[in-house]
Design an enzyme around this catalytic site. Sequence first.
Site, mmCIF file in Angstrom:
data_model
loop_
_atom_site.group_PDB
_atom_site.id
_atom_site.type_symbol
_atom_site.label_atom_id
_atom_site.label_comp_id
_atom_site.label_asym_id
_atom_site.label_seq_id
_atom_site.Cartn_x
_atom_site.Cartn_y
_atom_site.Cartn_z
ATOM 1 C CB CYS A 195 -0.943 0.023 1.197
ATOM 2 S SG CYS A 195 -2.020 1.471 1.113
ATOM 3 C CG ASN A 259 -2.507 -2.118 -3.454
ATOM 4 O OD1 ASN A 259 -3.031 -1.027 -3.705
ATOM 5 N ND2 ASN A 259 -2.788 -2.817 -2.369
HETATM 6 C C1 LIG Z 1 -10.938 3.846 -3.670
HETATM 7 C C2 LIG Z 1 -9.898 2.776 -3.561
HETATM 8 C C3 LIG Z 1 -9.572 2.249 -2.315
HETATM 9 C C4 LIG Z 1 -8.629 1.217 -2.211
HETATM 10 N N1 LIG Z 1 -8.390 0.634 -0.993
HETATM 11 C C5 LIG Z 1 -7.608 -0.485 -0.924
HETATM 12 C C6 LIG Z 1 -7.466 -1.219 0.298
HETATM 13 O O1 LIG Z 1 -8.058 -0.870 1.332
HETATM 14 N N2 LIG Z 1 -6.685 -2.317 0.297
HETATM 15 C C7 LIG Z 1 -6.033 -2.771 -0.833
HETATM 16 O O2 LIG Z 1 -5.342 -3.804 -0.785
HETATM 17 N N3 LIG Z 1 -6.145 -2.090 -2.001
HETATM 18 C C8 LIG Z 1 -6.914 -0.982 -2.069
HETATM 19 N N4 LIG Z 1 -7.075 -0.334 -3.276
HETATM 20 C C9 LIG Z 1 -6.311 -0.808 -4.452
HETATM 21 C C10 LIG Z 1 -7.142 -1.731 -5.353
HETATM 22 O O3 LIG Z 1 -7.470 -2.938 -4.709
HETATM 23 C C11 LIG Z 1 -6.397 -2.058 -6.656
HETATM 24 O O4 LIG Z 1 -5.284 -2.864 -6.356
HETATM 25 C C12 LIG Z 1 -5.922 -0.843 -7.417
HETATM 26 O O5 LIG Z 1 -6.843 0.216 -7.314
HETATM 27 C C13 LIG Z 1 -5.714 -1.166 -8.904
HETATM 28 O O6 LIG Z 1 -6.916 -1.577 -9.480
HETATM 29 P P1 LIG Z 1 -7.825 -0.597 -10.389
HETATM 30 O O7 LIG Z 1 -6.938 -0.025 -11.438
HETATM 31 O O8 LIG Z 1 -8.929 -1.445 -10.909
HETATM 32 O O9 LIG Z 1 -8.328 0.470 -9.459
HETATM 33 C C14 LIG Z 1 -7.992 0.727 -3.390
HETATM 34 C C15 LIG Z 1 -8.320 1.287 -4.625
HETATM 35 C C16 LIG Z 1 -9.260 2.288 -4.725
HETATM 36 C C17 LIG Z 1 -9.582 2.833 -6.083
#
Ligand SMILES: Cc1cc2nc3c(=O)[nH]c(=O)nc-3n(C[C@H](O)[C@H](O)[C@H](O)COP(=O)(O)O)c2cc1C
Length: 358
Positions: A195, A259
């Site tokens: 993260c 992530n």
């Molecule tokens: C609003 C938001 C909150 C997120 N919170 C977390 C989280 O609490 N834990 C985690 O492992 N990843 C978190 N992520 C990351 C997502 O799980 C993902 O790995 C990342 O956004 C890439 O995917 P995407 O391009 O579809 O958004 C978050 C992403 C977004 C957009």
Amino acid sequence: MSIAPPVYDIRISYEENYRNGPVFGIAPPPLQSTHQLVSFLGIPCRSRIGIPAGPLLNSDWIGFYAKMGFDILTYKTVRSHSHPSYQNPNCLYVPFNRPFKMEDLASPLIATLDFHPQSMSSVTITNSFGMPSQPPSVWIPDIRESINSLAQNQVLVVSVVGIEQNDCSMPEDFARTAKMAKEAGAMAIEVNFSCPNVKGKEGQLYQSPESSMKVLSMVREAIGETPLIMKVGQISDPDLAEMLMEKAAPYIQGIGAINTVSGTIINSNGQPALPGPGRERSGLCGAGIRNLALQTVGILRKVIDKGNLKVDIIGVGGYNTPDDYQLFINEGADFVMSATGAMWDPYLAYVTKQRDIS
Ligand SMILES: Cc1cc2nc3c(=O)[nH]c(=O)nc-3n(C[C@H](O)[C@H](O)[C@H](O)COP(=O)(O)O)c2cc1C
């Protein structure tokens, strides 16, 4: 014409979205019939499409997206204690019209709330929450509620994180949180080893195969036979992938990649765009990181095949359109999940399924 605003309202705080969301005026599509169930880490599941940890803040969010046809639903990362969110805004648009290369991320990127994306392929955002969590006394009963909101053969994954605390080490905190999540009813547990928005060691644990293994072995002991997923960040070094998988494979059934990718985020005046200390850098997600996610999935596929490891790959990062889903499958993902894409287009799973995916 711009696309519709997101279901998660990026103009209001995490707390308000937690309490009042999701707000979406249109009735969900009919639940599509499944031709054939697939096995998600041994659990019968309606499809290969899901939502990773992030947009699903509580059981109201889980229930909404389950009805929209996402079949693997990940509860946003929880902790063993309550933890506040960074102040609003937590998400900003990053107007960038093509997927990033690593060199694009060497310079600051401009982010703003004032952008109107014309298509899903131009939705790239930065998010910065600091992994907020309700106390276990709230999230444990809410996990039970979440399970009640699922259709048959939909799966609830719970994402957990641990930190060094006065009364226990980081691996112990991971393990006790995972145990609570399992006892609450989680069908699979995900440990968040990446993260970019937190400053502790837990932020980039996957970069250390040895430390990752310590946490995984304790979590495995705590959760017995429950399927375990390790969520990692972007990997471009095949040697790191090989060392990590060698240490991790005995303990996990799935690897979630990727992530968010860290970048320096400024406003149009060149100042940090997110208020508060320590938020100069934050995680990028959505369309912009798709190629970095695909590259990581490709590297992991080779390592897993070479070692004949029994680990499934959950591709995450920039699945914003049905075409993106197919790119992940082609690259070797067994399952594909969307966070940003699903926030802006809750019909994404429905439309992807209409392409008659196998
Ligand atoms: C609003 C938001 C909150 C997120 N919170 C977390 C989280 O609490 N834990 C985690 O492992 N990843 C978190 N992520 C990351 C997502 O799980 C993902 O790995 C990342 O956004 C890439 O995917 P995407 O391009 O579809 O958004 C978050 C992403 C977004 C957009």
